[in-house]
Write a protein that holds these residues in place. Structure first.
Motif, PDB file in Angstrom:
ATOM      1  N   VAL A   1       0.812  -1.212   0.000  1.00  0.00           N
ATOM      2  CA  VAL A   1       0.000   0.000   0.000  1.00  0.00           C
ATOM      3  C   VAL A   1       0.847   1.265   0.000  1.00  0.00           C
ATOM      4  O   VAL A   1       0.449   2.297  -0.554  1.00  0.00           O
ATOM      5  CB  VAL A   1      -0.994  -0.015   1.186  1.00  0.00           C
ATOM      6  CG1 VAL A   1      -0.271   0.087   2.524  1.00  0.00           C
ATOM      7  CG2 VAL A   1      -2.035   1.088   1.041  1.00  0.00           C
ATOM      8  N   ASN A   2       2.028   1.232   0.594  1.00  0.00           N
ATOM      9  CA  ASN A   2       2.863   2.425   0.649  1.00  0.00           C
ATOM     10  C   ASN A   2       3.434   2.824  -0.712  1.00  0.00           C
ATOM     11  O   ASN A   2       3.890   3.955  -0.877  1.00  0.00           O
ATOM     12  CB  ASN A   2       4.011   2.210   1.633  1.00  0.00           C
ATOM     13  CG  ASN A   2       3.542   2.153   3.065  1.00  0.00           C
ATOM     14  OD1 ASN A   2       2.578   2.815   3.438  1.00  0.00           O
ATOM     15  ND2 ASN A   2       4.188   1.352   3.879  1.00  0.00           N
ATOM     16  N   TYR A   3       3.440   1.914  -1.666  1.00  0.00           N
ATOM     17  CA  TYR A   3       3.888   2.222  -3.021  1.00  0.00           C
ATOM     18  C   TYR A   3       2.721   2.377  -4.000  1.00  0.00           C
ATOM     19  O   TYR A   3       2.941   2.608  -5.187  1.00  0.00           O
ATOM     20  CB  TYR A   3       4.774   1.096  -3.562  1.00  0.00           C
ATOM     21  CG  TYR A   3       6.151   0.959  -2.970  1.00  0.00           C
ATOM     22  CD1 TYR A   3       6.618   1.806  -1.972  1.00  0.00           C
ATOM     23  CD2 TYR A   3       7.011  -0.044  -3.418  1.00  0.00           C
ATOM     24  CE1 TYR A   3       7.884   1.649  -1.444  1.00  0.00           C
ATOM     25  CE2 TYR A   3       8.286  -0.204  -2.905  1.00  0.00           C
ATOM     26  CZ  TYR A   3       8.723   0.645  -1.909  1.00  0.00           C
ATOM     27  OH  TYR A   3       9.981   0.485  -1.395  1.00  0.00           O
ATOM     28  N   ALA A   4       1.518   2.247  -3.554  1.00  0.00           N
ATOM     29  CA  ALA A   4       0.368   2.084  -4.441  1.00  0.00           C
ATOM     30  C   ALA A   4       0.230   3.228  -5.448  1.00  0.00           C
ATOM     31  O   ALA A   4       0.446   4.398  -5.124  1.00  0.00           O
ATOM     32  CB  ALA A   4      -0.910   1.977  -3.625  1.00  0.00           C
ATOM     33  N   TYR A   5      -0.155   2.863  -6.666  1.00  0.00           N
ATOM     34  CA  TYR A   5      -0.460   3.859  -7.689  1.00  0.00           C
ATOM     35  C   TYR A   5      -1.813   4.488  -7.421  1.00  0.00           C
ATOM     36  O   TYR A   5      -1.994   5.688  -7.592  1.00  0.00           O
ATOM     37  CB  TYR A   5      -0.441   3.216  -9.077  1.00  0.00           C
ATOM     38  CG  TYR A   5      -0.861   4.164 -10.182  1.00  0.00           C
ATOM     39  CD1 TYR A   5      -0.032   5.217 -10.553  1.00  0.00           C
ATOM     40  CD2 TYR A   5      -2.078   4.010 -10.843  1.00  0.00           C
ATOM     41  CE1 TYR A   5      -0.415   6.095 -11.562  1.00  0.00           C
ATOM     42  CE2 TYR A   5      -2.458   4.882 -11.849  1.00  0.00           C
ATOM     43  CZ  TYR A   5      -1.627   5.924 -12.205  1.00  0.00           C
ATOM     44  OH  TYR A   5      -2.002   6.800 -13.192  1.00  0.00           O
TER      45      TYR A   5
END
Length: 478
Positions: A435-439
């Motif tokens: 989730v911390n990298y989510a687009y």
């Protein structure tokens, strides 16, 4: 110390306030700022658009899909956040809490087993302060990000093979809820489960007390091997064979990125093998990759504090710079490398990113392989973080100078295409996302797990603690 910021959002927030029987002070940013100043501590700051300070505190690492900010508050105390939230509620103004490189000092508790960390403290500050006391804890790997931001989404780190995710270190949290109340929660709260993986959705965390540990190994070593793009199959076949099921002391990362001095036309592969408690990486891990025939190989030794510099994510490294660029990421978890998918993804990445003339020439493809013992040793059902059984985190980052919707759409198409290739190769039916990298297009199931009970539990807690959806700006539960 400045811990984090609170932004009042939406271009028409004050327009709406003026038409809904709110107090007169709600009708403009200037009026609201004047009233708010009287409620905050003397060390707090309020910035309006047009000032240099406003530009500085609201400039984002990624200028993609940015919110419109009418007013920025930089609190100095927890009560400053309480007052900001309360008064924003009176005016019906949406708020967004953000953190970055500002933060209060980390303070070591008297028992030496926990530390209290301010909400916006950087990972580097946590690491450096604890290290000086002979202690350490799991933090995110990138020095310039906050400690807490990654933690609320789980948080991967160099020490996770021993101790688990960053969120697994939580002992208690000070959190300000949507109604402006400040509470301390711990494992006795029904919200505790959700804060470890979906914590962005429930309030503003102003501080955390976390577990800390004695430094076990001061020595760390790294072997950096540089490969040309024709070695993709050989490198990742070897990674599957020699670097799966990693012991707690070994981490493997790799980057695909442009390096014109090495290859002016195609991205190279930077391949890192990192070992804790050693001054030279064990040849059993390194030699299979040397045998492939790298362009170069370099060995370094130092301490835990050198890892970010070695892996290109220190505060002065390129990925940490805030330069008005758009940075979009497309993450996916997998269990092992599909070599065919790696080749297909590399060729498309190189065709679109390689060379100096591409608008995406500053982009990267990152492959994170952490030791999983500490993560998988914790019951998966015990936290909202859902993907403890996945071994590899892969993410393409497309960085470019924003010029408008056409280029944004081009980046979205390319990023999703590359991620889809890796996902199809994983053998997973469902898309597993960090989730911390989510687009942003992955949906709650992708961020928080596909089990119906997970989604139901998150929604129930959301309706209880944030029924009006005040904290829906980042990866909302529904």
């Amino acid at each position: 110390m400045r811990q984090f910021g609170v932004a009042l959002l939406s271009a028409c927030a004050f327009c709406a306030a003026s038409h809904n029987s709110y107090p007169a002070d709600c009708e403009s940013p200037e009026g609201f700022a004047q009233v708010l100043r009287n409620s905050l501590s003397s060390a707090a700051a309020i910035y309006l658009p047009g000032s240099e300070e406003f530009e500085e505190v609201t400039t984002r690492w990624s200028e993609f899909s940015t919110p419109t900010v009418n007013l920025a508050v930089v609190p100095a105390t927890e009560n400053d956040v309480v007052e900001t939230v309360r008064r924003a509620n009176v005016c019906g103004l949406p708020i967004l809490a953000f953190n970055g490189v500002h933060g209060s000092s980390t303070t070591l508790a008297q028992d030496g087993k926990t530390a209290t960390i301010g909400g916006g403290t950087s990972s580097k500050t946590v690491t450096d302060t604890l290290w000086a006391s002979g202690k350490q804890t799991v933090t995110g790997t990138c020095e310039c990000v906050s400690y807490l931001g990654p933690a609320l989404g789980g948080g991967h780190g160099w020490l996770q093979g021993h101790h688990g995710l960053v969120a697994d270190q939580f002992v208690s949290l000070n959190i300000i809820f949507a109604d402006g109340t400040l509470k301390t929660i711990d494992s006795s709260s029904d919200l505790w489960w959700a804060m470890k993986g979906a914590g962005h959705n429930f309030g503003i965390v102003t501080s955390v007390t976390a577990k800390v540990y004695d430094i076990e190994h001061r020595d760390w070593a790294i072997e950096t091997l540089t490969f040309s793009g024709d070695k993709v199959e050989a490198v990742y076949e070897a990674a599957n064979r020699y670097l799966s099921n990693l012991p707690a002391e070994i981490t493997n990362w790799s980057w695909w990125l442009n390096e014109a001095d090495v290859d002016p036309d195609r991205p190279i592969i930077l391949f890192f093998i990192i070992q804790e408690g050693a001054t030279i990486v064990d040849p059993a891990y390194v030699n299979p990759f040397r045998d492939i025939g790298p362009i170069s190989s370099e060995t370094k030794s130092g301490s835990y504090r050198d890892l970010a510099t070695w892996t290109l994510i220190a505060v002065d490294s390129a990925p940490c710079q805030i330069a008005g660029r758009a940075n979009t990421r497309f993450p996916v978890y997998v269990r092992e490398y599909n070599v065919t998918a790696q080749r297909e993804a590399y060729d498309i990445f190189a065709a679109n990113v390689g060379g100096a003339n591409s608008p995406f020439s500053g982009s990267t493809f990152l492959f994170e392989g952490y030791p999983q013992g500490g993560v998988q040793g914790i019951d998966s059902d015990s936290t909202a973080f859902a993907y403890r059984s996945d071994s590899l985190l892969i993410a393409v980052r497309l960085g470019y100078e924003p010029t408008g919707k056409e280029l944004d759409d081009q980046a979205a198409q390319l990023g999703n295409q590359l991620r889809d290739i890796i996902h199809r190769g994983s053998g997973y039916k469902d898309l597993h996302v960090y989730v911390n990298y989510a687009y942003g297009n992955e949906k709650p199931e992708g961020w928080y797990g596909y089990e119906r009970w997970r989604q139901a539990r998150l929604k129930e807690l959301k309706h209880k603690y944030d029924p009006q959806g005040h904290f829906n700006f980042y990866a909302p539960i529904e």
